[in-house]
Design an enzyme around this catalytic site. Sequence first.
Site, short mmCIF file in Angstrom:
data_model
loop_
_atom_site.label_atom_id
_atom_site.label_comp_id
_atom_site.label_asym_id
_atom_site.label_seq_id
_atom_site.Cartn_x
_atom_site.Cartn_y
_atom_site.Cartn_z
N TYR A 52 0.52 -1.12 -0.29
CA TYR A 52 -0.27 -0.40 0.27
C TYR A 52 1.04 0.84 -0.02
O TYR A 52 1.93 0.94 1.00
CB TYR A 52 -0.76 0.55 1.57
CG TYR A 52 -2.43 -0.17 1.55
CD1 TYR A 52 -2.62 1.12 0.00
CD2 TYR A 52 -2.80 -1.55 1.11
CE1 TYR A 52 -4.30 0.69 -0.25
CE2 TYR A 52 -4.72 -1.38 1.00
CZ TYR A 52 -4.79 -0.71 -0.13
OH TYR A 52 -6.35 -1.35 -0.30
N GLU A 54 -0.47 5.05 -0.20
CA GLU A 54 -1.12 6.05 -0.36
C GLU A 54 -0.49 7.58 -0.64
O GLU A 54 0.21 6.77 0.35
CB GLU A 54 -2.83 5.91 0.68
CG GLU A 54 -3.58 5.00 0.45
CD GLU A 54 -4.83 5.40 0.88
OE1 GLU A 54 -5.34 6.41 2.20
OE2 GLU A 54 -5.79 4.53 0.50
N ASP A 198 -6.74 13.42 -25.06
CA ASP A 198 -6.90 12.02 -24.37
C ASP A 198 -6.41 11.33 -25.31
O ASP A 198 -7.20 11.12 -26.85
CB ASP A 198 -9.01 11.81 -24.39
CG ASP A 198 -8.80 10.09 -23.61
OD1 ASP A 198 -7.15 9.55 -24.38
OD2 ASP A 198 -9.42 9.21 -23.34
N THR A 224 -3.69 5.76 -21.39
CA THR A 224 -3.90 5.00 -20.48
C THR A 224 -2.47 4.11 -21.16
O THR A 224 -1.96 4.68 -22.05
CB THR A 224 -4.89 3.59 -21.57
OG1 THR A 224 -4.29 3.68 -23.05
CG2 THR A 224 -6.28 4.22 -21.03
N LYS A 227 -1.82 -0.15 -24.83
CA LYS A 227 -2.52 0.35 -26.36
C LYS A 227 -1.39 0.02 -26.70
O LYS A 227 -0.30 -0.61 -27.33
CB LYS A 227 -3.44 1.51 -26.44
CG LYS A 227 -5.08 1.08 -25.70
CD LYS A 227 -5.79 2.04 -25.96
CE LYS A 227 -7.28 2.12 -24.93
NZ LYS A 227 -7.29 2.84 -23.97
N ARG A 233 -2.29 -2.82 -17.98
CA ARG A 233 -3.48 -2.18 -18.09
C ARG A 233 -2.84 -1.06 -17.43
O ARG A 233 -2.30 -1.20 -15.73
CB ARG A 233 -4.69 -3.25 -17.79
CG ARG A 233 -4.47 -3.94 -18.70
CD ARG A 233 -4.95 -3.54 -19.86
NE ARG A 233 -6.35 -2.80 -19.57
CZ ARG A 233 -7.50 -3.64 -20.17
NH1 ARG A 233 -7.42 -4.57 -20.91
NH2 ARG A 233 -8.79 -2.58 -19.81
N1 DSN Z 1 -13.12 0.42 -24.90
C1 DSN Z 1 -11.79 0.74 -24.64
C2 DSN Z 1 -10.95 0.93 -26.63
O1 DSN Z 1 -11.38 -0.24 -26.74
O2 DSN Z 1 -11.10 1.28 -27.33
C3 DSN Z 1 -11.11 1.80 -24.47
O3 DSN Z 1 -11.68 1.98 -23.54
#
Ligand code: DSN
Length: 421
Positions: A52, A54, A198, A224, A227, A233
Amino acid sequence: MMNALEQYDPQIYELIRQEQARQSGAIRLIPSENYVSRAVMLASGGCLTNKYAEGYPGHRYYEGQQVTDLIEKIAQDRAKKLFKADHANVQPYSGSVANMAAYAALVEPGGTIMGMSLADGGHLTHGGKVSFTSKFFKSVSYRVNPEAGRIDFDHVRDLAKQHRPKLIISGATAYPREIDFKIFGEIAQEVGAYHISDIAHIAGLVVAGIHKSPVPYADVVSTTTHKTLRGPRGGMLLCKDEHAKKVDRAVFPGLQGGPHMHTMTAIAVAMAEADTPEFVAYAEQVVKNAKALAEKLLEYGFNLVSGGTDNHLILIDLRNKNIPGKKLAKALDRARIVTNYNSIPNDPSPPANPSGLRIGTPAITTRGMKEEQAREIAKLINKVTENIDNESVIEAVGKEALLLCSQFPVPDHFIKNSNGR
Ligand code: DSN
């Protein structure tokens, strides 16, 4: 690690093994998915999951932070260097939480936010009707031009002038073209709004210098990490120094408790991997593969939203094929080609059974596939489309897909280690 799991929980071990086999034996075209390196996998499955933490480095609410502070600082520094940003927060659990934190940092509840409509390629958290982002804030959505399938900046500007949002969100989740973040920044300035960008989908293309970075033009950049960026993730926020405190407070204690230190550790590893010439070559190939796939699909008579792609993804408008997106996605899945059905701009059908199919090339590129294989994949997609009700053809395509997968096994490592191996 897997041996221990096999011994202690054979049921879950077996399911993980099956998922591993599925991932290796399928052509994975979901544009938001990828394969991480063994190094990222090890870091995310390591002992940091036990801790943890925080707070932030040097200011924690729990003791025992001798190592976590160092890891978080390394992750922050690597992210700042990679994205050329003043400040990085590497704690968001996901892109959705990162977005919510960015809005909460800059806008009071009930304030107006403006993002791309979910139906046109925006993300749920850009103010989608069913998302809390449109319940806690007043949401206004801009559309893409219905004929061109592209962002129409006159429309964005008009809408911004009409609604005077407190913040404008650039970025998308199903938009195949490069986004001009500079114009978004200018429009935001014209109406006195903050600009949040984003880049979850294209972060890997941005760090590789293939798409222009929004960092100079946005107050906060959200992404994120899993990707095109090819990490675990997770989520991340980058911002100018002036917003750093507000952003940090919005993430913790505003929206989250203890950060997932194992994920953050793996993010640090992924940031180092992304800061290499090998990563740039991968990102360039992602786009080349997407373009090759798109061109071949056009030859087969598929209609593509916006007519093609500048990035890693392609949005197919299936109306001329008279096949709903869901039906094709399911048939392709049976043929070991994994995609997702998706709405297209101005879709006459509902989101649960839309007219589009979304595909992308990050995962196949990580496997080492190039334009030739991308064209081969277009051929397989076409074969399934033309034989949508013929299970024996679909099964035969599945065998071809498996053969292709066996020629391009999922690699363990993507970059040379410090010993040059
Ligand atoms: N929904 C995801 C995607 O596959 O693009 C993004 O959060």
